[in-house]
Design a protein around this motif. Sequence first.
Motif, mmCIF file in Angstrom:
data_model
loop_
_atom_site.group_PDB
_atom_site.id
_atom_site.type_symbol
_atom_site.label_atom_id
_atom_site.label_comp_id
_atom_site.label_asym_id
_atom_site.label_seq_id
_atom_site.Cartn_x
_atom_site.Cartn_y
_atom_site.Cartn_z
ATOM 1 N N THR A 1 0.844 -1.189 0.000
ATOM 2 C CA THR A 1 0.000 0.000 0.000
ATOM 3 C C THR A 1 0.878 1.237 0.000
ATOM 4 O O THR A 1 1.630 1.497 0.941
ATOM 5 C CB THR A 1 -0.917 0.024 1.243
ATOM 6 O OG1 THR A 1 -1.721 -1.169 1.254
ATOM 7 C CG2 THR A 1 -1.811 1.247 1.224
ATOM 8 N N GLY B 1 -2.344 -2.533 -10.947
ATOM 9 C CA GLY B 1 -2.283 -3.421 -9.796
ATOM 10 C C GLY B 1 -0.926 -4.072 -9.636
ATOM 11 O O GLY B 1 -0.468 -4.315 -8.508
ATOM 12 N N THR C 1 -3.474 2.545 -7.508
ATOM 13 C CA THR C 1 -4.868 2.204 -7.203
ATOM 14 C C THR C 1 -5.874 3.246 -7.667
ATOM 15 O O THR C 1 -7.067 2.943 -7.766
ATOM 16 C CB THR C 1 -5.036 2.030 -5.683
ATOM 17 O OG1 THR C 1 -4.646 3.248 -5.016
ATOM 18 C CG2 THR C 1 -4.186 0.867 -5.171
ATOM 19 N N ARG C 2 -5.434 4.469 -7.962
ATOM 20 C CA ARG C 2 -6.374 5.555 -8.287
ATOM 21 C C ARG C 2 -6.496 5.690 -9.803
ATOM 22 O O ARG C 2 -5.553 6.071 -10.494
ATOM 23 C CB ARG C 2 -5.903 6.861 -7.663
ATOM 24 C CG ARG C 2 -5.769 6.779 -6.144
ATOM 25 C CD ARG C 2 -5.235 8.084 -5.571
ATOM 26 N NE ARG C 2 -6.168 9.176 -5.788
ATOM 27 C CZ ARG C 2 -5.890 10.460 -5.506
ATOM 28 N NH1 ARG C 2 -4.702 10.783 -5.022
ATOM 29 N NH2 ARG C 2 -6.775 11.413 -5.733
ATOM 30 N N HIS D 1 -10.313 -4.322 -7.267
ATOM 31 C CA HIS D 1 -10.229 -3.259 -6.273
ATOM 32 C C HIS D 1 -9.947 -1.905 -6.927
ATOM 33 O O HIS D 1 -10.230 -0.861 -6.331
ATOM 34 C CB HIS D 1 -9.125 -3.578 -5.259
ATOM 35 C CG HIS D 1 -7.761 -3.683 -5.840
ATOM 36 N ND1 HIS D 1 -7.376 -4.707 -6.678
ATOM 37 C CD2 HIS D 1 -6.672 -2.876 -5.713
ATOM 38 C CE1 HIS D 1 -6.108 -4.537 -7.040
ATOM 39 N NE2 HIS D 1 -5.666 -3.440 -6.478
ATOM 40 N N ILE D 2 -9.400 -1.929 -8.130
ATOM 41 C CA ILE D 2 -9.156 -0.676 -8.855
ATOM 42 C C ILE D 2 -10.406 -0.269 -9.626
ATOM 43 O O ILE D 2 -10.847 0.884 -9.559
ATOM 44 C CB ILE D 2 -7.950 -0.843 -9.808
ATOM 45 C CG1 ILE D 2 -6.681 -1.116 -8.996
ATOM 46 C CG2 ILE D 2 -7.776 0.389 -10.692
ATOM 47 C CD1 ILE D 2 -5.473 -1.468 -9.836
#
Length: 400
Positions: free
Chosen positions: A14, A39, A44-45, A69-70
């Motif tokens: 992270t 990923g 992540t954004r 998750h993205i």
Amino acid sequence: MSGSGTDKTKSGVTLAGPVVILVEPQLGENIGMAARAMGNFGLTRLRIVNPRDGWPNVHARRAASGADHILDHVELYDTVEQAVADCTLLFATTARAHDQAKPVVAPEAAATEMTTAIAGGATVGILFGRERYGLQNEEVALANRITTFPVNPGFASLNLAQAVLLVGYEWFKLATSGALPFGMPERSERASQHQMEAFFDNLVRELDKVEFLRPPEKRETMLVNLRNIFTRMDPTKQDMHTLHGVVMAIAEGRKGPAKGGVLDGEQATRLRALLAEHGQGALPSESGTVRGIARLLRRNPTDAERILWQALTTDRRFAGQFKRQTPVGRHIPDFVSFVVRVAIELINPEEADVIVSDRATRKAWLEAREYRVVSMAVADVERDLATELDRLEASLPGLP
């Protein structure tokens, strides 16, 4: 574990990273693959400006290979200006010179500037253009820097995911100090000089038995070269145990027929007699005794069987046609060709009556099913293989 490289048992890294902004992407698959590339490198954004096929997009989900998750947190915008409004440092990726007076940096330099800016609390964005024609001049004009890649100038086009991956790789490598996700497994303790010397003495002893270290005047040089081969390996204790076992296996050979040795004619005859007595027409899969004897015969060819099998597999007249110790119905001839329907039987000297009877039954059964049975005496195969092969060819006019 899922996939070829994703270990679900491990937690991801992270990090606060730059925002990836895709401008009017045309295909959902490209969005998904770009998310997958993100990923891979801890980004992540994801922001998307006016995707052609709308959002959400099932094709993007499929192509993302688990980067849900993205995709679950994608931000949608109608214009580039809206998507970059909060960015204090913006990079525009492009393969074309837009003739704009602003710094042009490679991904490595861009990653360094991104890392510094993000550490200071800045919001950093990276613009990626359309698959077909990239970013327009007015969109590049919004950026503080232009980022381009050291690619072949005659073929500079990258697909969307490739461009995202290259930038993400350089950023992640810098952010994590290039740490690799895994290394070589811990090996056993390094071999001691004593263990090395014991192995080398054993090796030299066996080489002397086969007169490898000759002529005498070159012996010392050969020993030095051999020793250097093993010392350069930096071997462990386990390596030495393995190498010692290899040397001894080569020197002593395999022990016993159950490990795949070579049977002599007398041993083979006894086993065939046992197989004939216990088989009584049964398949090897139908009796433990029959199965065990058949396995021994298959794994332990006699010299004649080994010689003939090598010829049948390498001689261009027969290569690929024959199988060894393969069931045909309830019978197992020494060699069989299903292609030309031929069986070869090797005859050992002084065979027991039960073997002769069993072979006769097998021959009658095969011939009734239009197999031609060719008998070869073991002594003839060992004495004059070429003549036997010529005789086999002459008896098989239909051989391909």
